[in-house]
Structure formats: C-alpha cells, structure tokens
Design an enzyme around this catalytic site. Structure first.
Site, PDB file in Angstrom:
ATOM      1  CD  GLU A   1      -3.037  -0.695  -0.086  1.00 15.59           C
ATOM      2  OE1 GLU A   1      -3.068   0.444  -0.576  1.00 15.59           O
ATOM      3  OE2 GLU A   1      -3.721  -1.637  -0.539  1.00 15.59           O
TER       4      GLU A   1
ATOM      5  CE1 TYR B   1      -7.357   2.962  -0.223  1.00 18.35           C
ATOM      6  CE2 TYR B   1      -4.972   2.968   0.121  1.00 18.35           C
ATOM      7  CZ  TYR B   1      -6.097   2.457  -0.503  1.00 18.35           C
ATOM      8  OH  TYR B   1      -5.975   1.423  -1.390  1.00 18.35           O
TER       9      TYR B   1
ATOM     10  CG  ASP C   1      -8.304   4.796  -3.424  1.00 17.80           C
ATOM     11  OD1 ASP C   1      -9.517   4.695  -3.709  1.00 17.80           O
ATOM     12  OD2 ASP C   1      -7.433   4.074  -3.936  1.00 17.80           O
TER      13      ASP C   1
END
Ligand code: SF4
Length: 348
Positions: free
Chosen positions: A32, A115, A133
């Site tokens: 991520e 997020y 997002d």
C-alpha cells in the site's frame, strides 16, 4: 452500490498481484505504501525485492536509511520509505513486531493514514473498514452523480459514509480490492469502459452521458518552475556528490552539485576556477567542461528544468581538498550504492 455485482465482476477480473497471492499484514502495508502515487506495474518489480531484503518489521526497523533508500530508488516520494522505517520501529516498540488488526491502532503508526489503515484492516484481517481513495471517490461520484471535488474533506466524509454502509462484513477485503481494480480497469479517470460495466444501467453519470464530468474538477493552478544547473564533477577517478538535508524536498538523498538558475558555459568555468581550482597548480589551465544537455522533472507541486555539465579535473590534492568543502568525493563503486533522486537521472 450493488455489492454482489461488484464482487462477481471482481472474482472474474481481479488482477494477479504478488501481495495478494501471499497475503500478510506486513506485505499489505508495504504494498500500500508503494502504491501511493505509483503505478501497479512499477511496484511489481520493487515489492518482491524489498520484501526479500526486509521480510518483517524488525528487519526494516534496524536497516540503515541508505540501504532502504537504495531499494526505493526510482519509486520517488522518499518520505514513504522514511515513514515505513519510522512505522517499523513503532510496530516493534509498541506492538511486539506485528501489525495490529484494529484501524484505530493502525492509525497510531507513523505514516499510516485512514486509507491505509482501512486497506490493511480489511484485506489482511477482514475487518469491515472503508478504504477511501481517489478511485473510490471517482466511482461513487459517478454512480450517484455527486457534484463533489475529490480533494475536499466533505467529499471524503460523504463517500466514506456511503462505503461504510455498503461494505460487507463477510468479505470486506475483497470489497475494497474490488473497488481498487474496478477503478483501475473499468471506471478509469479518462474514457471509462461503460459499455462493459456491470453498473451501466444504474450509474447516474452514465445515464446522463456525463461520466467524465464526475467528480468535479478543481480549477488548475499553474505549476511553479525552477531552473537548476547540475554539475557532474570528476576529480581523477572520483566523483563529487553531496547528501541533501534531512528535511524538505528529496530529503536524505544524494545529489550532484546543484545550483539555482541555468548557468552558461563561461559561468560554470568561472565557478570551477573559484571553487575547485583555486590554489592548485591547475588554476591557470582551462577546465575540461562538456554540456550534458537539458532535462526536466515534474514533482507533484513543482517542475524542475535542468541543464547539466560534466567537468573533468585531474587528481590533485588541492582540488580534492576544495571539493571536500562542497561535498564528498566517492569512488564509482561507492557511487553505485548511493540512492539518488530520480529527478537527476539524466545526469547520473
Ligand atoms: S457506467 Fe461508466 S461511469 Fe458509471 S460506474 Fe460504470 S464505468 Fe464508471
């Protein structure tokens, strides 16, 4: 949102990605972080290499900044790498070396925002936590024809609330990943593939024929431009480098000598005379200077227009001493191990 339709689409079309096939909380976190501002195809190369060198928070927490930056070289946005190191230290100190499953606890870790906390909690621990997002905002704004500007906090809150209601408790990770893939493969920022979309008949933007009008676009500001002169300086077989300060743009990375403005050949020559040849027996001879040409680099908020020169000077103790006032003279072997900003790639 028709969750069943989204998941059916996902199970038929999902992308085969390395962090999915061997899902771990740590791997999810690293992927991520790499995926922020970077395309999936680029991350595919970096992710396995990074995991091989730093397979867990402990190894990352004890790594040197230079070794982490070297593996990050070319991905850009080095603050992400620095945050991963800070985060790894925090995980070792506060969570016994393992990422926690709660989004609230994940948010305590330096570098993890809402997020990423939602993505890790849902994908690695199956906690029903939204991961909102730009993709997610675009999809929801189109589905419901929401006239919202993505960067505004109120937009985030509105979409978060809608996702929170939609996210299924039995497979929240698949739901969040499905949104990610759907936004990358079908509901793309430009030219969305509405003819193959499972939501074509319920999507308000599609029914209005105004898919690309949602979400609303923020009026563009002009990107400021800076001019730089980059000097690749050899003294004998060594090259002159310097490390950027620990904070600010490209913090902690190595660079070549970088001066504001575009210097002309005679100005570079005068600078070399004054800063490198001063006091040496070479000071009366003309330095060997070659133009390397121009290049540009676009940051998120700034553009650099660069002009490069190569300067070849003989091995000489006075020149080396002068050079050490400006930076560090390193062998080519060491040079190859240092992490440089990709902005100056053209001159390396
Ligand atoms: S119909 Fe088009 S705009 Fe609407 S969700 Fe599908 S791809 Fe996106």
């Amino acid at each position: 949102m028709d969750v069943e339709a989204l998941l059916s689409w996902f199970y038929e079309n999902r992308r085969d990605l390395p962090w999915r096939s061997d899902r771990t909380p740590y791997g999810t976190w690293i992927s991520e972080a790499m995926l922020q501002q970077t395309r999936v195809t680029t991350v595919l190369d970096y992710y396995p290499r990074f995991l091989k060198h730093f397979p867990d928070p402990e190894s990352l927490a004890s790594a040197s900044e230079d070794s982490v930056f070297k593996l990050w070289e070319g991905l850009g946005y080095y603050s992400r790498a620095r945050n991963l190191m800070r985060g790894a230290k925090y995980i070792c100190e506060h969570f016994d070396g393992a990422l926690p499953s709660s989004p609230d606890l994940l948010l305590e870790i330096p570098g993890i925002g809402p997020y990423m906390a939602g993505a890790i909690a849902s994908q690695a621990f199956q906690v029903a936590s939204p991961a909102v997002d730009g993709n997610c905002i675009r999809i929801y704004c189109r589905l419901h024809a929401l006239p919202l500007i993505p960067s505004e906090k109120s937009t985030y809150n509105e979409v978060y609330e809608r996702v929170r209601k939609d996210i299924p408790s039995d497979n929240p990770g698949d739901f969040n990943e499905a949104l990610m893939d759907f936004g990358s493969l079908v509901c793309t920022p430009k030219s969305p593939r509405c003819s193959t979309c499972p939501f074509a008949t319920e999507c308000s933007a599609n029914l209005l024929g105004k898919q690309e009008d949602f979400p609303l676009k923020k009026p563009k500001k002009e990107t400021p431009v800076e001019e730089h002169t980059i000097l690749r300086i050899f003294v004998g077989k060594k090259i002159l480098v310097r490390k950027r300060p620990d904070s600010g743009l490209l913090a902690g990375l190595y660079e070549l000598i970088d001066m504001p403005g575009h210097l002309e050949n005679h100005e570079v020559e005068a600078w070399v005379m004054e800063n490198l040849l001063q006091g040496s027996k070479e000071c009366s001879s003309e330095p060997d200077i070659r133009v390397l040409g121009t290049s540009k680099h676009v940051f998120s908020h700034l553009r650099w227009n660069m002009l490069g020169y190569e300067i070849i000077l003989p091995a000489d103790t006075t020149i080396a001493k002068n050079a050490s006032q400006l930076g560090e003279l390193v062998t080519m072997k060491k040079y190859d191990t240092l992490a440089f900003a990709s902005a100056i790639r053209a001159y390396r």
